[in-house]
Design an enzyme around this catalytic site. Structure first.
Site, PDB file in Angstrom:
ATOM      1  N   GLN A   3      -4.917  -0.931   3.693  1.00  0.00           N
ATOM      2  CA  GLN A   3      -5.336  -0.787   5.085  1.00  0.00           C
ATOM      3  C   GLN A   3      -5.585  -2.163   5.690  1.00  0.00           C
ATOM      4  O   GLN A   3      -6.271  -3.002   5.110  1.00  0.00           O
ATOM      5  CB  GLN A   3      -6.599   0.061   5.168  1.00  0.00           C
ATOM      6  N   CYS A  61      -2.303   9.182  10.770  1.00  0.00           N
ATOM      7  CA  CYS A  61      -2.244   7.990  11.613  1.00  0.00           C
ATOM      8  C   CYS A  61      -1.411   8.231  12.859  1.00  0.00           C
ATOM      9  O   CYS A  61      -1.220   7.308  13.653  1.00  0.00           O
ATOM     10  CB  CYS A  61      -1.691   6.806  10.826  1.00  0.00           C
ATOM     11  N   GLU A  69       2.412  10.062  -5.840  1.00  0.00           N
ATOM     12  CA  GLU A  69       2.764   8.935  -4.967  1.00  0.00           C
ATOM     13  C   GLU A  69       4.231   8.585  -5.195  1.00  0.00           C
ATOM     14  O   GLU A  69       4.696   8.556  -6.333  1.00  0.00           O
ATOM     15  CB  GLU A  69       1.867   7.733  -5.273  1.00  0.00           C
TER      16      GLU A  69
END
EC number: 2.1.1.-
Length: 501
Positions: free
Chosen positions: A313, A458, A383
């Site tokens: 981030q 997001c 992932e």
């Protein structure tokens, strides 16, 4: 737009000459790629516009000032309520776009841009730099509400409006992160004016044909050189990537330049496949260390090791804020949209032994605290990046009952992971890329029937689509919060907590 009336600009003077706009740089996990468009021949067509509400993507909806029912034009660098002279940048049967190049009637929320090079014809990545920071958050609040209503549908909008945190307005407030809140509350005019600058710990540049680093134009392949990086943390600004001769000798046209300023140790600079120190010396160091204060969860300081080019981030306050919010929402006795701090041990007293699934888990930002708090439980994470999974294994070394899987998050992989757990997970945490998880993945996730789902988004349009599917699959919205993690751009982060009916 904002409850405060920021200082009106000294004059609505016409801006400088038009230049192609640039790429947003590292605006977060989901980067924007430049799109080449045909160069405009001759002077741009100009039009006087009356500016209306914000639209998703950093535009406002406008119409010709002399024709309130005329053709809609999506205009950038304007504010609701303004009258502007705009230069057309795109005009076809589907859409008209323009840049406001002269402000005829300014909004009280207009301020001197903190990044003039990101104005009309400049580089991308600072499309709201001319908007007072409180008004930027109001802008994003409007966009979130619009996406939830228009894309999510009436049921989604009603579910959000019914939340306690939506208040009488029926919409979710977009909250500042700690550094912006402190600057705005400082009482110091300069600090308040520069709030939201100097916060990004990752910056991406491209070397132009002249050997100078810059960013791409908006929807353009043209690289425009920069003279400063106002959104970058001081450690990156001090490297001197834009002006120092020690860097210029390393640059080649078309080269990608990535600057990384971790919370521990000195910055690194990635030049294509080379890694240099902040002094422009070659180094074998390819990893960075990050620290996250998780004392609010009773975990003290968490340490993460990851590849320098790996995702993290980018706002300096984002990791600690997200860890606290997401982990509390996932494992707390009650879903919460509250901020950081508090009695972590009390709030998470029921976490031990829980079964957790995490999708799009990256290098383990959430995986590590989740695994530490479910002692005796089970955690399965998926992932797609093998490099990120390798980083996560390093970060979770020594923690049992954690299964890390490498592979795309698909309906099939979600179903298989659920079957491997034996019993339905108690909670699923997912932080998908900008396009969202999608109907098939969300459907498979709902099929596992977890008691709670924590969705980090997001993009408000993707959030609206994914929420609508969950609400159609026996889930109800329990909490929602929105965070202004990307000041001076149109981007922000939203956390939604859902519980099974």
């Amino acid at each position: 737009m904002s409850p405060q009336r920021p200082q009106r600009p000294s004059s609505p003077a016409r801006r400088g000459p038009s230049r192609p706009r640039g790429r947003a740089g590292n605006a977060g996990r989901r980067r924007h790629e430049a799109v080449d468009e045909p160069a405009q021949r001759g002077p741009a067509e100009e039009i006087i516009l009356a500016v209306g509400a914000p639209a998703h993507g950093g535009h406002c909806v406008a119409r010709p000032a002399d024709d309130p029912t005329g053709r809609v034009v999506f205009v950038r660098h304007a504010l609701p309520g303004e009258t502007v002279r705009a230069a057309m940048t795109e005009k076809n049967a589907k859409i008209w776009r323009a840049d406001a190049v002269e402000i005829l009637t300014p909004s009280p929320d207009r301020v001197d841009s903190v990044w003039p090079q990101a104005g009309p014809g400049g580089v991308g990545g600072g499309e709201l730099a001319h908007v007072a920071l409180p008004a930027q958050r109001t802008w994003k609040r409007w966009v979130l509400a619009d996406c939830l209503r228009r894309i999510g549908g009436p049921a989604t909008a009603q579910a959000v409006a019914a939340l306690e945190e939506a208040g009488s307005s029926g919409s979710i407030v977009v909250e500042p992160l700690a550094s912006e809140a402190a600057a705005e509350a400082s009482g110091q005019a300069r600090e308040a004016r520069l709030a939201g600058t100097g916060t990004r710990t990752r910056v991406s540049l491209t070397v132009g044909p002249d050997g100078r680093p810059g960013m791409h134009g908006f929807r353009s392949g043209t690289v425009q050189p920069l003279d400063r990086l106002p959104l970058a943390v001081a450690a990156i600004e001090e490297i001197g990537l834009l002006e120092s001769s020690r860097w210029r000798k390393h640059y080649r046209p078309g080269m990608r330049v990535e600057a990384v300023a971790p919370s521990i140790g000195e910055p690194l600079v990635l030049l294509d496949d080379r890694v240099l120190t902040s002094q422009a010396h070659a180094t074998g160091r390819r990893r960075v260390e990050e620290a996250v204060d998780a004392s609010g969860l009773g975990l003290g300081e968490l340490r993460y090791s990851l590849h320098a080019e790996g995702f993290w981030q980018i706002h300096r306050d984002a990791p600690v804020t997200l860890v606290d919010r997401v982990v509390r929402a996932a494992l707390g006795q009650e879903p919460s949209a509250a901020g950081t701090g508090g009695d972590g041990a009390k709030a998470l007293g029921g976490a031990r032994g829980k079964r957790v699934m995490e999708l799009y888990s990256g290098a383990g930002l959430f995986t590590l605290p989740l695994a530490m708090l479910i002692d005796g439980g089970e955690l399965c994470a998926i992932e797609g990046s093998s490099q990120a999974v390798g980083d996560a294994r390093r970060n979770l070394h020594g923690l049992g009952s954690v299964r890390l899987s490498t592979g795309r998050v698909t309906a099939r992989s979600v179903t298989q992971a659920g079957q491997a757990m034996g019993k339905a997970p108690d909670v699923v945490v997912l932080d998908p890329p900008r396009q969202g998880a999608g109907r098939e993945v969300i459907g498979a996730l709902a099929g596992l029937a977890p008691e709670r789902i924590v969705l980090v988004a997001c993009d408000p349009a993707a959030l609206a689509r994914d929420l609508a599917v969950l609400l159609d699959n026996r889930y109800e919205l329990a909490a929602m919060s929105a965070l202004d993690m990307f000041p001076h751009t149109h981007h922000f982060e939203t956390i939604a907590v859902l519980e099974r009916r």
